[in-house]
Enzyme design. Sequence first.
Site, short mmCIF file in Angstrom:
data_model
loop_
_atom_site.label_atom_id
_atom_site.label_comp_id
_atom_site.label_asym_id
_atom_site.label_seq_id
_atom_site.Cartn_x
_atom_site.Cartn_y
_atom_site.Cartn_z
N GLY A 22 -12.81 -4.93 1.06
CA GLY A 22 -14.24 -4.61 1.08
C GLY A 22 -14.68 -3.72 -0.06
O GLY A 22 -15.74 -3.94 -0.66
N GLY B 39 -10.04 -9.94 -0.59
CA GLY B 39 -9.71 -11.04 0.33
C GLY B 39 -8.40 -11.73 0.02
O GLY B 39 -7.36 -11.10 -0.14
N LYS C 204 -17.39 -19.24 1.10
CA LYS C 204 -18.84 -19.34 1.31
C LYS C 204 -19.66 -18.52 0.33
O LYS C 204 -19.29 -17.41 -0.03
CB LYS C 204 -19.16 -18.85 2.72
CG LYS C 204 -18.63 -19.77 3.79
CD LYS C 204 -19.05 -19.28 5.14
CE LYS C 204 -18.71 -20.31 6.21
NZ LYS C 204 -19.09 -19.84 7.53
N ARG D 12 0.83 -1.21 0.00
CA ARG D 12 0.00 0.00 0.00
C ARG D 12 0.86 1.26 0.00
O ARG D 12 0.50 2.25 -0.63
CB ARG D 12 -0.94 0.00 1.21
CG ARG D 12 -2.11 -0.93 0.99
CD ARG D 12 -3.11 -0.87 2.11
NE ARG D 12 -4.32 -1.57 1.72
CZ ARG D 12 -5.25 -1.99 2.55
NH1 ARG D 12 -5.12 -1.77 3.85
NH2 ARG D 12 -6.32 -2.62 2.11
P1 AMP Z 1 -12.79 -15.98 0.59
O1 AMP Z 1 -12.17 -15.15 1.69
O2 AMP Z 1 -14.27 -16.07 0.66
O3 AMP Z 1 -12.29 -15.56 -0.78
O4 AMP Z 1 -12.32 -17.46 0.84
C1 AMP Z 1 -10.99 -17.85 0.78
C2 AMP Z 1 -10.82 -19.13 1.52
O5 AMP Z 1 -11.63 -20.13 0.96
C3 AMP Z 1 -9.42 -19.66 1.51
O6 AMP Z 1 -8.91 -19.64 2.83
C4 AMP Z 1 -9.56 -21.09 0.99
O7 AMP Z 1 -8.77 -22.01 1.72
C5 AMP Z 1 -11.02 -21.37 1.21
N1 AMP Z 1 -11.51 -22.42 0.32
C6 AMP Z 1 -11.54 -22.41 -1.02
N2 AMP Z 1 -12.04 -23.57 -1.50
C7 AMP Z 1 -12.34 -24.33 -0.44
C8 AMP Z 1 -12.89 -25.63 -0.29
N3 AMP Z 1 -13.23 -26.36 -1.34
N4 AMP Z 1 -13.08 -26.09 0.97
C9 AMP Z 1 -12.74 -25.34 2.03
N5 AMP Z 1 -12.22 -24.11 1.95
C10 AMP Z 1 -12.02 -23.61 0.73
#
Ligand code: AMP
Length: 398
Positions: A378, A355, A198, A37
């Site tokens: 965000g 993220g 999620k 940054r």
């Molecule tokens: P996000 O912050 O929503 O972009 O999620 C990122 C996280 O999702 C990372 O820490 C990954 O390890 C996790 N992730 C991605 N695919 C999977 C999966 N199939 N099962 C569990 N965790 C996952």
Amino acid sequence: MASFRTLDNVDVKGKRVLLRVDLNVPMEETRVTDTTRIERILPTINEIAEKGGKVILLSHFGRPKGQRVDEDSLRQVLPTLEHYLKRKIAFADDCVGAPASAVVDAMKDGDIALLENTRFQKGEEKNDPAFVEEIAKLGDIFVHDAFSAAHRAHATTEGVAHRLPAYAGRTMQAELEALESSLTSPARPVMAIVGGAKVSTKLELLGNLVSKVQYLVIGGGMANTFLAAQGKAVGKSLCEHDLAGSARDILEKAKAANCVVVLPVDATVAQKFEEHAPSHIVSVDHVGENDMILDVGPKTVAHVEALLAQCRTLVWNGPFGAFELPPFDEGTNAVAQTAARLTVEGKLLSVAGGGDTVAALNQAHAGQEFSYVSTAGGAFLEWLEGKTLPGVAALQSQ
Ligand code: AMP
């Protein structure tokens, strides 16, 4: 042409320039552990100083919630900033009042000063007009270079932009131009890759993207919810079964908008969520009851790569699998490297952010080649959700 005002629209010479930056950098004791940054705001700071403007840096740091908290003082970032700017920078112990005006009044053209954490003042997060007034008194113009804070309508991210002539700094400009060319007026076809843990955190984003892109590739843990919603067994995989209805709604909305949704056809499964856990590849129709889907499989990767080769624009948020745990980073790495290659060949405009995406692309040694990688979390996601960011709206050309 840009739809917002930039440094090209103003003569900064002799002016007191309030420059909002994001110095909310990760630290371990007194060391800044990621200087990205800081490095990104250098061009704007140097340009204004070289043109004879007085650069008055404003930033938040941490979440002190209107209290003066020593561990959230911006003073600790000062040495790193001075190191990168290769010069001395004045520091004011408060961002308003006598300490701030004393420092600002002593500045000569081309000088740089850093004011203390704006969040030490309650008026910052409340966007309190009296605090906005106090800040505005210190400057002649306002330059916003903190896209990552532009989704917040705070005093120094939005309020002051309505009180003084306001312009986008070079980093903000690069971010807005990248985002505009990837979603607002992109070269088509456009592919969006949305992965990560999620669905629940990305429902709005998916709902917005289906009306904007031609291909929506869903990966990561969130793909499991879509597979389950289609009646497939996902064993012990991360899955939000209660969101099956929302997943089906998104698929319906995509169909109505002629957006092709690409879901995994095969997966790398394991029975333990750990590095190098024994794993194998299965079709998504044959996931065992004790299996966890931890990455997409090679057929899915090949399908996504073939579609990507026909696309002109890519927007990417979220990994295809549990990329922190090899070998479950293979899907993310393969597609990231293909996107990087297509970008270098001039066939694809690739924009990524939000993220863990930056970490995942860097781990794949692909981030450098992407057209633009946003360090905003965000704010990048809210942009993908189609929201108007208050700090950006305030810079729009009338
Ligand atoms: P996000 O912050 O929503 O972009 O999620 C990122 C996280 O999702 C990372 O820490 C990954 O390890 C996790 N992730 C991605 N695919 C999977 C999966 N199939 N099962 C569990 N965790 C996952």
